[in-house]
Write an enzyme that holds these catalytic residues in place. Structure first.
Site, PDB file in Angstrom:
ATOM      1  N   VAL A   1      11.492 -72.869   8.715  1.00  0.00           N
ATOM      2  CA  VAL A   1      11.351 -71.454   8.365  1.00  0.00           C
ATOM      3  C   VAL A   1      12.444 -70.696   9.107  1.00  0.00           C
ATOM      4  CG1 VAL A   1       9.821 -69.450   8.349  1.00  0.00           C
ATOM      5  CG2 VAL A   1       8.858 -71.750   8.160  1.00  0.00           C
ATOM      6  N   GLU A   2      13.071 -69.742   8.455  1.00  0.00           N
ATOM      7  CA  GLU A   2      14.253 -69.101   9.031  1.00  0.00           C
ATOM      8  C   GLU A   2      13.974 -68.411  10.360  1.00  0.00           C
ATOM      9  OE1 GLU A   2      13.389 -66.788   5.122  1.00  0.00           O
ATOM     10  OE2 GLU A   2      13.125 -68.808   5.890  1.00  0.00           O
ATOM     11  N   GLN A   3      12.737 -67.993  10.610  1.00  0.00           N
ATOM     12  CA  GLN A   3      12.420 -67.351  11.886  1.00  0.00           C
ATOM     13  C   GLN A   3      12.539 -68.306  13.063  1.00  0.00           C
ATOM     14  OE1 GLN A   3      10.916 -66.700   9.045  1.00  0.00           O
ATOM     15  NE2 GLN A   3      10.485 -64.509   8.906  1.00  0.00           N
ATOM     16  N   GLY A   4      12.698 -69.614  12.792  1.00  0.00           N
ATOM     17  CA  GLY A   4      12.944 -70.553  13.876  1.00  0.00           C
ATOM     18  C   GLY A   4      12.009 -71.739  13.941  1.00  0.00           C
TER      19      GLY A   4
ATOM     20  N   ASN B   1      14.027 -75.892   3.629  1.00  0.00           N
ATOM     21  CA  ASN B   1      13.549 -74.540   3.906  1.00  0.00           C
ATOM     22  C   ASN B   1      12.616 -74.115   2.779  1.00  0.00           C
ATOM     23  OD1 ASN B   1      14.005 -71.432   3.057  1.00  0.00           O
ATOM     24  ND2 ASN B   1      13.937 -71.629   5.278  1.00  0.00           N
TER      25      ASN B   1
END
Length: 519
Positions: free
Chosen positions: A321-324, A295
């Site tokens: 990326v944490e948004q997907g 990440n």
């Protein structure tokens, strides 16, 4: 068109005084129903209604200036606000700092998972995420000012362990964004840079007896959308309005690379200029191994993807990326949160399931302060309100961590023209301090979990040990006493194997990274 279609002003009129209003989307315009925010601000300015809202968003929404939830910084409009990073929303943050409204700051992944928990009728979200950090009720419990007094986070003992419990929240109105809606309200996301929490949020509102409103860029006839492209069924959507000027992000109107409709040739990306931020990103990249699932956080870490592409090794890593966004090269700067050439575009709650369970091999995250214990503060510094975003989730279980940042802040200027760093002007603010202001990452707890931690700057690299921070690398030309220790509030241990930072970091040419033994 069906009765679901209305104008944006009519959509705003559905928000009652005192409502819990959830707004979908992320960061700098990704998936954000911006027309609704514009109209809500305009309606309140004109009519002083609706009033006393609780506004909730999983990720900070704004361009760090005027757009986004900063537009809702209107006295009387909001009573309480809940999110993971108010830093994108400086005007709203100023109201919080002044004590004008109540405010809670929770980890991004917690709020994302909570959407799903609310949808499922569970009492809340039980997790290890946040233990030993500022969210722990033994610290601040996520409360951001003295006006905010209600305890929302609880400590729970279960199966011989401590957990944090974040209770379910009301969802009266949820406003989400998609690309296209048909006459029944079925939604597709073919032009969106992220999927975010849209499905979970729509289910949460529907199952809570609330209203689901969708902003779309296009309308189409009933039955014309391929069922395998529908992400949210029309049965969950109460109302739809059209914003014909809808943009992917505040910066980018439309990129087929962000939506995954096309793949961008790697050779088309221009190399980024050599500066301090690139030096740090390069040094962090040396911690990565071939095949790692990683990440990249906000700030300097976002640049690692561009450096990896420039070095021709991006495809040897799985960057997320944490948004997907899973795989490919994450976008950086104002478009951060999107990505290109990715393997998959996941829903955000699923991405955080992966992170919370320890699925990452390595993460690179920013720091604002580091103390002698290895604790990191990323969210509470200077006079401006901020938040951690996904930082706490990502750092909680990842086996190898890099925290990156300049050595000092506030006017630091470093000359790299001679192939080595030379400080022309030192930053006014120290970042290596005796005690961090608030804890975003707990160093002693990380040691207990066996995490391998590095703190990377443009002039020195430190490791987390049982004795606290240990200096393991220093740049050639830097005097350890004068250029490093003199600008720290504490004196770290020095490794017996102290070595110079890689000289290639400070040269404009490609480093030739291959993830082989020669690196």
């Amino acid at each position: 068109m069906s009765a679901k279609l209305l104008g944006v002003a009519e959509a705003v009129a559905l928000v009652a005084d005192g409502a819990a209003l959830w707004i979908g989307g992320s960061g700098a315009g990704h998936g954000v129903p911006q027309a609704f925010i514009d109209e809500l601000a305009a309606t309140f300015t004109r009519t002083a209604a609706p009033r006393d809202l609780t506004t909730v968003r999983v990720v900070g929404i704004g361009d760090f200036a005027q757009r986004g939830l900063s537009q809702l910084a209107l006295p009387g409009l909001t009573r309480r606000t809940i999110g993971s990073n108010i830093g994108n929303e400086p005007h709203l943050g100023a109201m919080v700092a002044e004590g004008a409204i109540e405010a809670y700051s929770f980890p991004q992944g917690v709020l994302s998972a909570l959407c799903r928990d609310i949808a499922a009728g569970r009492p809340g979200h039980l997790t290890h995420v946040g233990l030993g950090t500022y969210v722990d009720p033994r610290q601040t419990g996520g409360r951001q000012n003295a006006r905010t007094t209600e305890e929302l986070v609880q400590i729970v003992e279960l199966a011989g362990r401590e957990w944090l419990f974040y209770p379910a929240l009301p969802v009266d109105v949820a406003v989400i964004r998609a690309s296209t809606a048909d006459e029944d309200g079925n939604l597709t996301f073919e032009h969106e840079p992220i999927l975010g929490d849209s499905l979970a949020l729509a289910m949460a509102a529907h199952n809570s007896g609330g209203i689901v409103i969708a902003q779309v860029g296009h309308l189409t006839t009933r039955g014309s959308l391929p069922p395998n492209q529908v992400r949210i069924p029309g049965a969950l959507v109460d109302h739809v309005y059209v914003d014909a000027e809808q943009r992917q992000t505040y910066r980018t109107g439309y990129s087929p690379y962000f939506s995954g409709e096309l793949r961008r040739p790697y050779g088309t990306a221009a190399p980024t200029p050599l500066d301090v931020r690139k030096v740090i990103a390069r040094r962090a990249l040396l911690e990565f191994r071939r095949g790692d699932i990683c990440n990249l956080g906000f700030g300097i870490s976002q640049q690692i993807g561009a450096v990896a592409a420039e070095e021709g090794v991006a495809e040897r890593l799985t960057l997320t990326v944490e948004q997907g966004i899973f795989g490919g090269v994450p976008a950086h700067g104002p478009d951060g949160g999107a990505g290109v050439n990715y393997q998959a575009r996941l829903e955000q709650p699923s991405m955080f399931d992966f992170y919370d369970g320890g699925g990452l091999d390595l993460a690179s995250l920013s720091f604002a302060q580091v103390d002698r214990h290895g604790n990191v503060n990323v969210h509470a510094f200077d006079d401006r309100m901020r938040g951690p975003g996904g930082f706490i989730n990502i750092s909680a279980r990842t086996g190898r961590l890099c925290f990156v940042g300049t050595f000092t802040a506030g006017g630091l200027r470093v000359d790299l023209s001679g192939g080595l760093p030379r400080v022309e002007r030192e930053g006014a603010r120290r970042k290596f301090v005796d005690e961090v202001r608030e804890i975003s990452f707990n160093g002693p707890l990380a040691l207990g979990k066996g995490q391998d931690v590095r703190y990377i700057t443009e002039r020195a690299v430190f490791a987390l040990t049982a004795d606290g921070l240990e200096l393991i690398e220093v740049a050639d030309g830097m005097d350890v006493e004068k250029d490093v220790f003199a600008h720290m509030d504490f004196r770290p241990k020095v490794s017996e194997r102290l070595r110079p930072m890689d000289a290639r970091l400070f040269r404009a040419a490609r480093m030739g990274i291959t993830f082989g033994e020669e690196d």
